[in-house]
Each structure stands twice: as structure tokens, then as C-alpha cells.
Design a protein around this motif. Structure first.
Motif, PDB file in Angstrom:
ATOM      1  N   THR A 188       0.979  -1.016   0.088  1.00  0.00           N
ATOM      2  CA  THR A 188      -0.073   0.137   0.073  1.00  0.00           C
ATOM      3  C   THR A 188       0.805   1.356  -0.049  1.00  0.00           C
ATOM      4  O   THR A 188       0.296   2.443  -0.214  1.00  0.00           O
ATOM      5  CB  THR A 188      -0.786   0.291   1.155  1.00  0.00           C
ATOM      6  OG1 THR A 188      -0.163   0.102   2.446  1.00  0.00           O
ATOM      7  CG2 THR A 188      -1.701  -1.252   1.450  1.00  0.00           C
ATOM      8  N   GLN A 189       2.477   0.943   0.239  1.00  0.00           N
ATOM      9  CA  GLN A 189       2.990   2.280   0.188  1.00  0.00           C
ATOM     10  C   GLN A 189       3.777   2.524  -0.968  1.00  0.00           C
ATOM     11  O   GLN A 189       3.887   1.478  -1.876  1.00  0.00           O
ATOM     12  CB  GLN A 189       4.121   1.971   1.321  1.00  0.00           C
ATOM     13  CG  GLN A 189       3.648   1.642   2.780  1.00  0.00           C
ATOM     14  CD  GLN A 189       3.044   2.961   3.329  1.00  0.00           C
ATOM     15  OE1 GLN A 189       3.735   4.069   2.947  1.00  0.00           O
ATOM     16  NE2 GLN A 189       1.791   2.859   4.128  1.00  0.00           N
ATOM     17  N   PRO A 190       4.194   3.881  -1.309  1.00  0.00           N
ATOM     18  CA  PRO A 190       4.897   4.015  -2.496  1.00  0.00           C
ATOM     19  C   PRO A 190       6.120   3.254  -2.516  1.00  0.00           C
ATOM     20  O   PRO A 190       6.749   2.633  -1.602  1.00  0.00           O
ATOM     21  CB  PRO A 190       5.447   5.563  -2.369  1.00  0.00           C
ATOM     22  CG  PRO A 190       4.470   6.066  -1.356  1.00  0.00           C
ATOM     23  CD  PRO A 190       4.163   4.982  -0.373  1.00  0.00           C
ATOM     24  N   LEU A 191       6.561   3.023  -3.836  1.00  0.00           N
ATOM     25  CA  LEU A 191       7.652   2.092  -4.084  1.00  0.00           C
ATOM     26  C   LEU A 191       9.000   2.508  -3.231  1.00  0.00           C
ATOM     27  O   LEU A 191       9.884   1.694  -2.795  1.00  0.00           O
ATOM     28  CB  LEU A 191       8.086   1.894  -5.768  1.00  0.00           C
ATOM     29  CG  LEU A 191       7.168   1.200  -6.397  1.00  0.00           C
ATOM     30  CD1 LEU A 191       7.654   1.199  -7.862  1.00  0.00           C
ATOM     31  CD2 LEU A 191       7.448  -0.260  -5.932  1.00  0.00           C
ATOM     32  N   GLU A 192       9.179   3.803  -3.234  1.00  0.00           N
ATOM     33  CA  GLU A 192      10.457   4.475  -2.534  1.00  0.00           C
ATOM     34  C   GLU A 192      10.331   3.884  -1.056  1.00  0.00           C
ATOM     35  O   GLU A 192      11.476   3.921  -0.417  1.00  0.00           O
ATOM     36  CB  GLU A 192      10.550   5.908  -2.545  1.00  0.00           C
ATOM     37  CG  GLU A 192       9.447   6.872  -2.237  1.00  0.00           C
ATOM     38  CD  GLU A 192       8.421   6.915  -3.447  1.00  0.00           C
ATOM     39  OE1 GLU A 192       7.760   8.037  -3.097  1.00  0.00           O
ATOM     40  OE2 GLU A 192       8.371   6.202  -4.084  1.00  0.00           O
ATOM     41  N   VAL A 193       9.113   3.860  -0.527  1.00  0.00           N
ATOM     42  CA  VAL A 193       8.987   3.293   0.898  1.00  0.00           C
ATOM     43  C   VAL A 193       9.117   2.048   1.011  1.00  0.00           C
ATOM     44  O   VAL A 193       9.862   1.282   1.836  1.00  0.00           O
ATOM     45  CB  VAL A 193       7.495   3.743   1.664  1.00  0.00           C
ATOM     46  CG1 VAL A 193       7.472   3.302   2.892  1.00  0.00           C
ATOM     47  CG2 VAL A 193       7.505   5.180   1.275  1.00  0.00           C
ATOM     48  N   GLN A 194       8.608   1.222   0.087  1.00  0.00           N
ATOM     49  CA  GLN A 194       8.818  -0.181   0.132  1.00  0.00           C
ATOM     50  C   GLN A 194      10.368  -0.907  -0.066  1.00  0.00           C
ATOM     51  O   GLN A 194      10.330  -1.729   0.518  1.00  0.00           O
ATOM     52  CB  GLN A 194       7.877  -0.988  -1.130  1.00  0.00           C
ATOM     53  CG  GLN A 194       6.489  -0.703  -1.196  1.00  0.00           C
ATOM     54  CD  GLN A 194       5.647  -1.135  -2.432  1.00  0.00           C
ATOM     55  OE1 GLN A 194       6.240  -2.340  -2.995  1.00  0.00           O
ATOM     56  NE2 GLN A 194       4.673  -0.460  -2.936  1.00  0.00           N
ATOM     57  N   TYR A 195      10.850  -0.072  -0.809  1.00  0.00           N
ATOM     58  CA  TYR A 195      12.337  -0.426  -0.774  1.00  0.00           C
ATOM     59  C   TYR A 195      13.299   0.028   0.083  1.00  0.00           C
ATOM     60  O   TYR A 195      14.458  -0.255   0.014  1.00  0.00           O
ATOM     61  CB  TYR A 195      12.843  -0.249  -2.104  1.00  0.00           C
ATOM     62  CG  TYR A 195      12.380  -1.248  -3.317  1.00  0.00           C
ATOM     63  CD1 TYR A 195      13.266  -2.186  -3.767  1.00  0.00           C
ATOM     64  CD2 TYR A 195      11.314  -1.117  -4.009  1.00  0.00           C
ATOM     65  CE1 TYR A 195      12.889  -3.138  -4.575  1.00  0.00           C
ATOM     66  CE2 TYR A 195      10.687  -1.910  -4.931  1.00  0.00           C
ATOM     67  CZ  TYR A 195      11.764  -2.998  -5.498  1.00  0.00           C
ATOM     68  OH  TYR A 195      11.226  -3.854  -6.340  1.00  0.00           O
ATOM     69  N   GLN A 196      12.575   0.544   1.062  1.00  0.00           N
ATOM     70  CA  GLN A 196      13.590   0.981   2.383  1.00  0.00           C
ATOM     71  C   GLN A 196      14.221   0.245   3.223  1.00  0.00           C
ATOM     72  O   GLN A 196      13.366  -0.874   3.370  1.00  0.00           O
ATOM     73  CB  GLN A 196      12.985   2.272   3.137  1.00  0.00           C
ATOM     74  CG  GLN A 196      12.786   3.523   2.316  1.00  0.00           C
ATOM     75  CD  GLN A 196      14.259   3.990   1.646  1.00  0.00           C
ATOM     76  OE1 GLN A 196      15.249   4.143   2.257  1.00  0.00           O
ATOM     77  NE2 GLN A 196      14.200   4.161   0.337  1.00  0.00           N
ATOM     78  N   PRO A 197      15.187   0.058   3.875  1.00  0.00           N
ATOM     79  CA  PRO A 197      15.491  -0.998   4.811  1.00  0.00           C
ATOM     80  C   PRO A 197      14.776  -1.091   5.853  1.00  0.00           C
ATOM     81  O   PRO A 197      14.148  -0.189   6.556  1.00  0.00           O
ATOM     82  CB  PRO A 197      16.862  -0.312   5.357  1.00  0.00           C
ATOM     83  CG  PRO A 197      17.522   0.503   4.113  1.00  0.00           C
ATOM     84  CD  PRO A 197      16.251   1.164   3.703  1.00  0.00           C
ATOM     85  N   VAL A 198      14.569  -2.673   6.321  1.00  0.00           N
ATOM     86  CA  VAL A 198      13.418  -2.769   7.436  1.00  0.00           C
ATOM     87  C   VAL A 198      14.204  -3.506   8.433  1.00  0.00           C
ATOM     88  O   VAL A 198      13.456  -3.671   9.588  1.00  0.00           O
ATOM     89  CB  VAL A 198      12.226  -3.496   6.734  1.00  0.00           C
ATOM     90  CG1 VAL A 198      11.370  -2.488   6.083  1.00  0.00           C
ATOM     91  CG2 VAL A 198      12.669  -4.606   5.846  1.00  0.00           C
TER      92      VAL A 198
END
Length: 246
Positions: A145-155
Motif C-alpha cells: 500500500t506504500q509508494p515504491l520508494e517506501v517499500q524498498y527502504q531498509p527494514v
């Protein structure tokens, strides 16, 4: 005369584009290879059927197995579940590329799906969905549900194991994570390079090879900013630039 920039063969995936069947590679993989001095070329799945496959690959100095929205076919690792997102042409080409790299010493970097293909090629197995395995708890799947730049951030962290190829980088790093399939049994001859805190295998390598590494995360997104991504691509292109003795 040998090209001064190493040629990196990037595996393509089947995808519908504007309603038409296509072979595609995300731009970020091409950009990452180009940024670090490689000369990217794209390999469609039909390359696996070429009777001159070895001659075709002879121009390549390195091989990149990308991530993908599709998953490795269950039959490849002895599973029987129904897998909705398959790309059998990609499977065929990737496994043939792995065999070629294993035989010739051609440097190979495998990302996400590529790591899973690498593990299966060496007779390992996969969990079809890590969420169904007791004990795994890290956020290994993106929030769609998040933008791609958020989905690909370190978790989550990865714990880098000593005595491997990644040990030269350090002991721990924070990575992104966007996958459903995960390594179950590690393939023969493979070394576990990194683990998530919950024990999920995050990186593997073939130590008896000039350079063959698979990572479960996606180093191609922040290839110019993230230090571990820099390390991976710089090492990959370095070995691709180094003549291999067959």
C-alpha cells in the motif's frame, strides 16, 4: 579487441507491456551495472533455446540474475503446491546461466528471485511462503500500500557470517526485504553469507568460484548510496573485469 568495460548479461522476465507479451528488465538493474562500469546487455528467455548458447555467453564477462514478481516453479525443487506467479522461460534461462557460470567461472550476482534460483540449482529447496514457517518474524515482505520508494527502504538487519565473501564488508547491515519465497534447505556446496535475526538465510555464495553471490534483498535500488549495495556491485564488476582462467 576486448571491450574495456565488462559486458554484463542480465536475465529478462516475461511481462505484459501495453497488452503485449514482452521481455523486460527493470531500469534500476541496468543503471546499477552501468554506474559501476559494466556494459549491460539483456538476455530474453529464448536465449536458453539457442544451439549456440555457449558462443552467445562467451561475450559476457558477468551474469546478473534479477529479482522478479514471479517465483521459481515448484517442480524445480520438488514441491507440489500451486504457484500462481510463474515464468517458466525465466526459470529455463536462469538455470542454464547458473550451469554456465558454475562450469566456466563467470562472475554471477543473484538478487532475490536470483538467489532462490541459485539455491535450487545447487539442489536446495525453498519455503513457498516464509509467513507459513514458525519462527520467522522479521518484516520480510513489503507493504504494497506504500509508494515504491517506501517499500524498498531498509527494514531489518542482516548478520554477516565470518569467513565468507561479505565478511570483508563488516558484521551487520540494515537491508530492505520484498519477498515471499525463502530458502529452506541450503543447496550443496553453498556457504551461508548472512542471516536475518530470525534465522532466515539472506545471502549465499559459492566459495569455490571466482565470484558467485546471491542476496535476498535488493541492492539495485540504492546502488549509489547504500554502502553494502556499493560493495556488492563494485566487487561484481571488479571480478567481471578480471580475466578468468578456464
Amino acid at each position: 579487441m576486448k571491450n574495456s568495460r565488462p559486458i554484463i548479461a542480465i536475465v529478462a522476465c516475461y511481462k505484459m507491456v501495453d497488452g503485449q507479451p514482452s521481455q523486460a528488465v527493470y531500469q534500476k538493474y541496468i543503471d546499477a551495472v552501468n554506474f559501476y562500469g559494466g556494459n549491460p546487455i539483456l538476455l530474453p528467455s529464448t536465449a536458453a533455446d539457442d544451439e549456440n548458447f555457449d558462443a552467445l555467453l562467451a561475450i559476457a564477462d558477468g551474469i546478473l540474475l534479477t529479482g522478479s514478481y514471479s517465483n521459481v516453479a515448484p517442480a524445480r525443487y520438488g514441491a507440489t503446491h500451486i504457484e500462481a506467479k510463474q515464468d517458466l522461460g525465466r526459470d529455463e534461462l536462469s538455470f542454464k546461466l547458473l550451469a554456465y557460470a558454475d562450469r566456466t567461472g563467470t562472475p554471477l550476482l543473484a538478487v532475490c528471485r536470483g538467489l532462490q534460483e541459485m539455491n535450487v540449482y545447487f539442489e536446495g529447496t525453498l519455503h513457498p511462503d516464509w509467513r507459513e514457517v514458525e519462527g520467522f518474524y522479521e518484516p520480510h515482505l513489503e507493504d504494497s500500500t506504500q509508494p515504491l520508494e517506501v517499500q524498498y527502504q531498509p527494514v531489518h538487519d542482516v548478520i554477516i557470517q565470518p569467513d565468507g565473501r561479505l565478511a570483508a564488508f563488516g558484521e551487520k547491515w540494515h537491508v530492505n526485504s520484498l519477498h515471499k519465497q525463502a530458502i529452506n534447505k541450503v543447496g550443496e556446496r553453498l556457504f551461508v553469507e548472512a542471516l536475518a535475526p530470525d534465522g532466515l538465510v539472506e545471502a549465499i555464495s559459492l566459495l569455490q568460484h571466482p565470484f558467485m553471490i546471491g542476496v535476498q534483498w535488493h541492492p539495485e535500488l540504492n546502488y549509489a548510496q547504500d554502502n553494502l549495495s556499493k560493495f556488492l556491485f563494485m566487487e561484481f564488476i571488479h571480478y567481471a573485469s578480471t580475466p578468468q582462467i578456464e
